[in-house]
Design a protein around this motif. Structure first.
Motif, short mmCIF file in Angstrom:
data_model
loop_
_atom_site.label_atom_id
_atom_site.label_comp_id
_atom_site.label_asym_id
_atom_site.label_seq_id
_atom_site.Cartn_x
_atom_site.Cartn_y
_atom_site.Cartn_z
N UNK A 193 0.81 -1.22 0.00
CA UNK A 193 0.00 0.00 0.00
C UNK A 193 0.84 1.26 0.00
N UNK A 194 2.15 1.13 0.18
CA UNK A 194 3.01 2.31 0.17
C UNK A 194 3.73 2.46 -1.16
N UNK A 195 3.28 1.74 -2.16
CA UNK A 195 3.95 1.78 -3.45
C UNK A 195 3.72 3.10 -4.15
N UNK A 196 4.46 3.31 -5.25
CA UNK A 196 4.32 4.53 -6.03
C UNK A 196 3.86 4.19 -7.42
N UNK A 197 3.26 5.16 -8.08
CA UNK A 197 2.89 5.00 -9.47
C UNK A 197 4.15 4.93 -10.33
N UNK A 198 3.97 4.55 -11.57
CA UNK A 198 5.10 4.44 -12.49
C UNK A 198 5.82 5.75 -12.68
N UNK A 199 5.09 6.86 -12.51
CA UNK A 199 5.72 8.16 -12.71
C UNK A 199 6.42 8.67 -11.44
N UNK A 200 6.42 7.83 -10.39
CA UNK A 200 7.12 8.20 -9.17
C UNK A 200 6.27 8.93 -8.16
N UNK A 201 5.03 9.27 -8.51
CA UNK A 201 4.18 10.00 -7.58
C UNK A 201 3.48 9.02 -6.64
N UNK A 202 3.15 9.49 -5.46
CA UNK A 202 2.47 8.64 -4.49
C UNK A 202 1.05 8.35 -4.97
N UNK A 203 0.66 7.09 -4.96
CA UNK A 203 -0.69 6.75 -5.33
C UNK A 203 -1.59 6.81 -4.10
N UNK A 204 -2.89 7.05 -4.31
CA UNK A 204 -3.81 7.09 -3.19
C UNK A 204 -3.96 5.69 -2.64
N UNK A 205 -3.78 5.53 -1.35
CA UNK A 205 -3.81 4.23 -0.70
C UNK A 205 -5.24 3.88 -0.34
N UNK A 206 -5.91 3.15 -1.24
CA UNK A 206 -7.30 2.82 -1.03
C UNK A 206 -7.48 1.77 0.06
N UNK A 207 -6.42 1.08 0.44
CA UNK A 207 -6.54 0.11 1.52
C UNK A 207 -6.80 0.82 2.85
N UNK A 208 -6.55 2.13 2.90
CA UNK A 208 -6.78 2.88 4.13
C UNK A 208 -8.18 3.50 4.18
N UNK A 209 -8.94 3.37 3.09
CA UNK A 209 -10.30 3.89 3.07
C UNK A 209 -11.21 2.91 3.80
#
Length: 347
Positions: free
Chosen positions: A171-187
């Motif tokens: 859940x702490x991974x990043x998108x391919x462009x290096x930006x932080x992705x929204x962690x939907x596992x925390x919703x």
């Protein structure tokens, strides 16, 4: 006599449009203070008649104490703009008003709370109707209660597809462009709605209508007649539920896609090429739906408190089916950057 206005909007173009409108007012003369910072929300304001600011900067205490001050937002309106709270308000309203137009205009909705994927089966027990109808081949759509820009939305027709949403290994991974992705596992809080699987199509593509509503005081509601139709990028196809470009009509999903054509994705509602009689029929339904939506929300004072000296612009989304029935999807506090995008499109 001059009046005082405090103005600050994050979107520069919209900020200047508000300032220009006040400066050009023929009936009222304004002294405009644009040097507003974060301290404004708790500052000791004196003799300010208008706060036209980002929500976080509005001095709510001053607004409550001085009825001669006007602000561009309601302090409490989560009962309208938060999906789960609105669903609760609609259900409660319909229990008291079973003949309301909302009986047909609100897609059947369930609150879905999941704190950990290990408790998925227990969570599904709370929405047993969904699990039952999945076995009959029905389709549903799930949305995070508080997200926007189509984040986390998925169409599904099986329990396996739904569960897979929450089984993210890192859940702490990043998108391919290096930006932080929204962690939907925390919703934790979601809404599930029955999917409108026979939408009205234009040129084989699904669309929804984005309309703007002005609410003011305690409470009057105005629907702006010029509305937009926002189209999915690809032709409608229920055999492929994985491709959001088929099923989701949010333009923010399309802007970075190869082949994106703004003129094909954003059209004017009144210029869709449909019969004028049909357009008028749908517009009349929208007005009736909005009347009951705001009645439902404002009757719950803990989640929508009207104020005599406030006004607010909301973006509301509608969808129509093949029989020209109109459905209310959601309401959003207006993003001023989106308003600017639409302003450029219209003019």
């Amino acid at each position: 006599m001059y009046l005082k206005a405090h103005v600050h909007l994050d979107e520069p173009y919209t900020h200047q449009a508000v300032v220009k409108a006040l400066e050009n007012s023929k009936k009222l003369k304004w002294i405009i203070d644009q040097g507003i910072d974060e301290s404004h929300a708790e500052a000791d304001l004196a003799d300010v008649q208008l706060q036209w600011l980002e929500y976080e900067l509005i001095n709510w205490q001053h607004l409550a104490m001085d009825k001669n001050t006007l602000a561009n937002a309601y302090c409490i309106r989560k009962g309208l703009i938060r999906k789960s709270q609105m669903a609760y308000n609609m259900t409660k309203y319909l229990s008291k008003n079973p003949t309301s137009i909302l009986k047909k205009a609100i897609p059947e909705t369930w609150l879905f709370e999941l704190y950990d994927v290990d408790y998925f089966e227990e969570a599904m027990n709370e929405v047993y109707e969904v699990e039952r109808d999945l076995q009959k081949g029905h389709m549903f759509i799930i949305k995070p209660s508080m997200a926007n820009k189509a984040a986390g939305i998925k169409v599904f027709d099986s329990l396996d597809d739904l569960r897979a949403m929450f089984e993210v290994e890192d859940s702490d991974s990043e998108n391919d462009d290096g930006s932080d992705q929204e962690d939907l596992t925390q919703v934790r809080e979601w809404v599930i709605q029955r999917y409108i699987d026979k939408p009205l199509l234009v040129e084989k593509r699904k669309f929804h209508v984005r309309a703007y509503v002005l609410a003011k005081s305690n409470i009057q509601v105005y629907l702006y007649k010029d509305m937009l139709a926002l189209f999915a990028m690809k032709d409608y196809d229920t055999t492929n539920l994985e491709d959001n470009l088929i099923h989701l009509t949010n333009t923010c999903l399309q802007a970075d896609e190869e082949g994106y054509n703004e003129q094909a994705s954003v059209k004017l509602f009144w210029e869709l090429g449909l019969a004028q009689e049909d357009l008028n029929h749908m517009f009349d339904q929208m007005k009736a739906i909005l009347a009951d939506v705001f009645d439902a929300c404002t009757s719950e004072m803990t989640t929508f408190q009207t104020m005599p000296n406030a006004f607010e612009l909301f973006g509301v989304d509608f969808m129509m089916d093949q029989d020209l029935n109109v459905y209310f999807l959601e309401a959003n506090a207006v993003s001023f950057s989106i308003c600017v995008f639409y302003y450029h499109y219209w003019y």
